[in-house]
Enzyme design. Structure first.
Site, PDB file in Angstrom:
ATOM      1  N   GLU A 294       0.824  -1.216   0.000  1.00  0.00           N
ATOM      2  CA  GLU A 294       0.000   0.000   0.000  1.00  0.00           C
ATOM      3  C   GLU A 294       0.859   1.268   0.000  1.00  0.00           C
ATOM      4  O   GLU A 294       0.602   2.203   0.742  1.00  0.00           O
ATOM      5  CB  GLU A 294      -0.965  -0.018   1.189  1.00  0.00           C
ATOM      6  CG  GLU A 294      -1.894  -1.228   1.165  1.00  0.00           C
ATOM      7  CD  GLU A 294      -2.947  -1.240   2.268  1.00  0.00           C
ATOM      8  OE1 GLU A 294      -2.690  -0.701   3.347  1.00  0.00           O
ATOM      9  OE2 GLU A 294      -4.032  -1.803   2.029  1.00  0.00           O
ATOM     10  N   ASP A 368      -8.515  -8.997   3.884  1.00  0.00           N
ATOM     11  CA  ASP A 368      -8.245  -7.905   4.818  1.00  0.00           C
ATOM     12  C   ASP A 368      -9.292  -7.814   5.928  1.00  0.00           C
ATOM     13  O   ASP A 368     -10.146  -6.926   5.890  1.00  0.00           O
ATOM     14  CB  ASP A 368      -8.178  -6.574   4.052  1.00  0.00           C
ATOM     15  CG  ASP A 368      -7.606  -5.459   4.905  1.00  0.00           C
ATOM     16  OD1 ASP A 368      -7.153  -5.748   6.013  1.00  0.00           O
ATOM     17  OD2 ASP A 368      -7.618  -4.307   4.447  1.00  0.00           O
ATOM     18  N   GLU A 396     -12.741  -2.098  12.008  1.00  0.00           N
ATOM     19  CA  GLU A 396     -12.667  -1.422  10.712  1.00  0.00           C
ATOM     20  C   GLU A 396     -13.741  -1.929   9.753  1.00  0.00           C
ATOM     21  O   GLU A 396     -14.376  -1.145   9.056  1.00  0.00           O
ATOM     22  CB  GLU A 396     -11.267  -1.647  10.103  1.00  0.00           C
ATOM     23  CG  GLU A 396     -11.142  -1.079   8.708  1.00  0.00           C
ATOM     24  CD  GLU A 396      -9.770  -1.309   8.082  1.00  0.00           C
ATOM     25  OE1 GLU A 396      -8.887  -1.903   8.754  1.00  0.00           O
ATOM     26  OE2 GLU A 396      -9.578  -0.896   6.928  1.00  0.00           O
TER      27      GLU A 396
HETATM   28  C1  BDP Z   1      -6.136  -2.221   6.041  1.00  0.00           C
HETATM   29  C2  BDP Z   1      -6.396  -0.829   6.487  1.00  0.00           C
HETATM   30  C3  BDP Z   1      -5.212   0.080   6.361  1.00  0.00           C
HETATM   31  C4  BDP Z   1      -4.004  -0.585   6.983  1.00  0.00           C
HETATM   32  C5  BDP Z   1      -3.768  -1.911   6.332  1.00  0.00           C
HETATM   33  C6  BDP Z   1      -2.638  -2.715   6.967  1.00  0.00           C
HETATM   34  O1  BDP Z   1      -7.473  -0.317   5.730  1.00  0.00           O
HETATM   35  O2  BDP Z   1      -5.538   1.290   6.986  1.00  0.00           O
HETATM   36  O3  BDP Z   1      -2.889   0.224   6.881  1.00  0.00           O
HETATM   37  O4  BDP Z   1      -4.911  -2.711   6.466  1.00  0.00           O
HETATM   38  O5  BDP Z   1      -2.945  -3.655   7.673  1.00  0.00           O
HETATM   39  O6  BDP Z   1      -7.086  -3.017   6.682  1.00  0.00           O
HETATM   40  O7  BDP Z   1      -1.490  -2.423   6.741  1.00  0.00           O
END
Ligand code: BDP
Length: 702
Positions: A294, A368, A396
């Site tokens: 990401e 996720d 989340e």
């Molecule tokens: C996702 C989230 C993000 C996190 C990412 C992670 O949306 O904000 O940074 O995972 O785990 O669930 O790195």
């Protein structure tokens, strides 16, 4: 006059009740029944320990103050035991017959010469034993003939805070960060101590203080001084501090040419930085790293592998006994690919190449933290690498802090899943606790749900998720039922019927949430960016695998992601037994159906209904179940503190409103593809799809 009386009543009720939730499950209020109090008092005449270390001292202090609350009398700390009877002895000894078989941090509690002995190999064991004894008293269990031994199944029981240097929390729904960075290191907030107590009471012994999307600022002397101050608060509670790091820190802070993990200059930078940290914090735990994920920097930026990056840091930490926890949450944006397979593709080939002080941290599922995911295919696929389990406590994808979702069943479902890699019974839990592949470096990790809200977690019922996480990280064999019962009795009420009602609500809550959001294995159809509310119509985003249509694949024929051999073949990442279990749409368990199959709308399911009828009914049932939760909660009103009752009651009403939004949005959206009526006896939503889209659009406004 009437005014005066009502004021008086308000005053009485607010002094006697009005619980703001701050004390969590550690209330230690006076035991109301005098006979019961007397039986406990028989064993609480004094507390004694020979140990002078800080953790043992914490244990005896915790016993003293908590018992004073429970029993309503001061318990002396004895200077010696001589012939004293009726006390609690904390004994740290590696040679005690009762402690021989214990793991580090384990404890035995037994009676001897009319005393209760809490015996352990190390001081942390005494602390966990003390809290275990208190828990028995808090929940009304008999201790007169106590004889128990308990050891943690994993070594690191860890919280990951996703907290940023300016006090915000990534995916935090309970206020801002607990860590008041601007006040640190000079000001020590009482909350830091209370936070450490709560963790110690459930066996949590490690904490990552900052977000995995890490600011390099945490590695500056400015922030390391603050980290040092927090480490000093946590140390007497047996908690080690770790930091998330930014892989590009050498370049950002050290102005090096790049951050290539194989460049000698970079290795030296990390060695020096690590030494600097250990000078300040000699028991520092190590680093957590999110790399090449990401948009975060990582070794692949320099043509190196994840192992190259992890091993460089491992080398810097090795002389200090520190460890690297390297996250496997990586996924390249491939519109034709399947995100499900990405981490496996990157990490499986690296098995056996990591240094011995590296762990790879894997999320419970392959996408996720959805409300339901199949277990991550990396579990069982990397036998030469210790894998840490990463769960998410912060909600989340579970409705933030307005939805009641007890997460223990979600955690258990994953831990109890069978990978079959070494035959039947090769559960995910056995991969993670090291028993399957003989690893001693083991960890279960939870992304924290705490914040500056007075009650710590926003939704009071989410405290149970923090509690359950700790209990399961200690012993994954505990049942969701038992954990819920303990928590309710310590936090809400001991009234037997109310305990049963609340426990029932908690145990069903996750499945209810799944029903009104993503039934039958639907996934990733939430609002983009903020991940709140439904947005199944999301077609465009910065990446294809951030849309909803990428996952649900609805068309006029059916619904779901074909991950069998005729589709992405992600199923092939699992053992043949698992492939068999999930591979056939006729026999695939319904909770996983749309995870692996594109199912015709008209296909008859094992419930006797067609896919469309079953799928759409679930949304209606889900909403009705939220109404049921509201009713159940109202039925215990008289047994719950009024402030807590009202707060949870309000949040349940909000959950109901949100459940209706999910139902109407999803049913109307998918109906366009199914092209069938809403099944009887359910009414057509009164709102149109266009109206639902407007509501959700507003969610996304910043
Ligand atoms: C996702 C989230 C993000 C996190 C990412 C992670 O949306 O904000 O940074 O995972 O785990 O669930 O790195």
């Amino acid at each position: 006059m009437l005014k005066k009386i009502s004021f008086l009543l308000l005053f009485i009720s607010s002094t006697a009740w009005a619980d703001d939730g701050y004390r969590l499950w550690l209330k230690f209020d006076l035991i109301k029944n005098p006979t019961q109090r007397a039986t406990y008092a028989k064993f609480s005449q004094f507390i004694y320990t020979e140990q002078q270390d800080a953790i043992s001292q914490t244990a005896s202090k915790e016993l003293q103050t908590s018992l004073q609350g429970l029993l309503g009398k001061r318990i002396p700390i004895a200077k010696n035991i001589q012939d004293k009877k009726g006390g609690i002895l904390l004994k740290v000894s590696a040679t005690d017959a009762k402690t021989q078989a214990l793991a580090d941090d384990g404890f035995a509690i037994y009676t001897q010469n009319n005393n209760i002995v809490v015996s352990s190999k190390n001081p942390s064991g005494a602390l966990y034993g003390a809290f275990a004894l208190l828990r028995r008293i808090q929940t009304g269990l008999d201790i007169s003939k106590i004889d128990i031994a308990d050891s943690p199944k994993v070594r690191l029981r860890m919280l990951n805070h996703w907290d940023n240097p300016l006090g915000t929390i990534e995916r935090g729904y309970a206020g801002s960060s607990l860590w008041k960075w601007y006040e640190l290191p000079e000001v020590i907030d009482q909350r830091y101590i209370d936070y450490a107590r709560a963790n110690a009471s459930v066996g949590i012994n490690a904490v990552v203080l900052n977000n995995v999307n890490a600011s390099a600022r945490f590695l500056t002397d400015e922030y390391l001084q603050k980290v040092k101050a927090l480490a000093a608060v946590f140390r007497p509670y047996g908690i080690k501090v770790f930091l998330s790091l930014n892989f590009a820190a050498p370049k950002i802070l050290g102005k090096t040419k790049n951050s290539d993990p194989l460049a000698p200059e970079i290795r030296t930078w990390w060695n020096n930085k690590t030494q600097e940290i250990y000078k300040l914090i000699p028991d520092f735990g190590g680093y957590l790293v999110k790399a090449n994920s990401e948009g975060e920097p990582g070794p692949q930026d320099f043509g190196r592998t994840h192992a190259d990056g992890a091993n460089m840091l491992a080398e810097a930490l090795k002389p200090h006994q520190g460890i690297v926890i390297w996250r496997a949450f990586v996924y390249a944006a491939d519109p034709k690919g399947d995100r499900f397979k990405e981490a496996y593709k990157d990490f499986k080939p690296l098995d056996g190449t990591f240094a011995d002080n590296v762990m790879v941290q894997v999320k419970n599922g392959p996408i996720d933290f959805q409300s339901r995911e199949p277990f991550h295919p990396l579990f069982g696929a990397m036998p030469k690498t210790p894998l840490a389990m990463e769960f998410q406590l912060t909600q989340e994808y579970l409705g933030f802090s307005t939805n009641l979702v007890y997460e223990a069943p979600l955690f258990k479902e994953c831990l109890d899943s069978d990978t079959y890699v070494q035959g039947k019974g090769s559960t995910v839990a056995k991969v993670v606790d090291g028993s399957l592949d003989k690893h001693t470096l083991t960890a279960i990790v939870g992304v924290a749900n705490t914040g500056s809200d007075r009650n710590w977690t926003g939704h009071l019922m989410s405290q149970a998720n923090w509690y359950a996480f700790g209990r399961l990280a200690w012993n994954h064999a505990l049942s969701s039922e038992q954990i819920a019962e303990e928590w309710i009795k310590m936090t809400l009420t001991q009234h037997p019927q109310s305990v049963t009602v609340i426990q029932d609500v908690m145990l069903k809550s996750r499945e209810i949430y799944v029903d009104f959001t993503t039934p039958l294995g639907l996934h990733h159809v939430m609002g983009q960016n903020i991940h709140f509310g439904p947005e199944p119509w999301l077609e465009r985003s910065a990446r294809p695998d951030w849309t909803a249509i990428y996952y649900h694949r609805a068309d006029s024929l059916g619904l779901g992601f074909n991950r069998t051999a005729t589709g992405s073949n992600a199923l092939s990442l699992y053992s043949p037994e698992v492939q068999q279990l999930w591979g056939n749409p006729d026999t695939c368990p319904l909770p996983y159906l749309l995870w692996f199959h594109h199912v015709p709308w008209t296909k008859q399911l094992s419930t006797g209904k067609s896919l469309w009828d079953e799928f759409s009914s679930r949304y209606y049932k889900g909403v009705a179940s939220v109404e049921w939760m509201q009713k159940q909660w109202k039925s215990v009103a008289n047994q719950i503190d009024p402030a807590i009752f009202a707060d949870v009651d309000g949040r349940l009403a909000a959950q109901h409103r949100e459940a209706l939004n999910w139902r109407d949005a999803c049913v109307l959206y998918f109906q366009q593809y199914a092209n069938q009526p809403i099944p009887a006896p359910y009414p057509k939503p009164t709102r149109s799809l266009a109206e639902m889209k407007k509501i959700v659009e507003i969610y996304q406004l910043r």
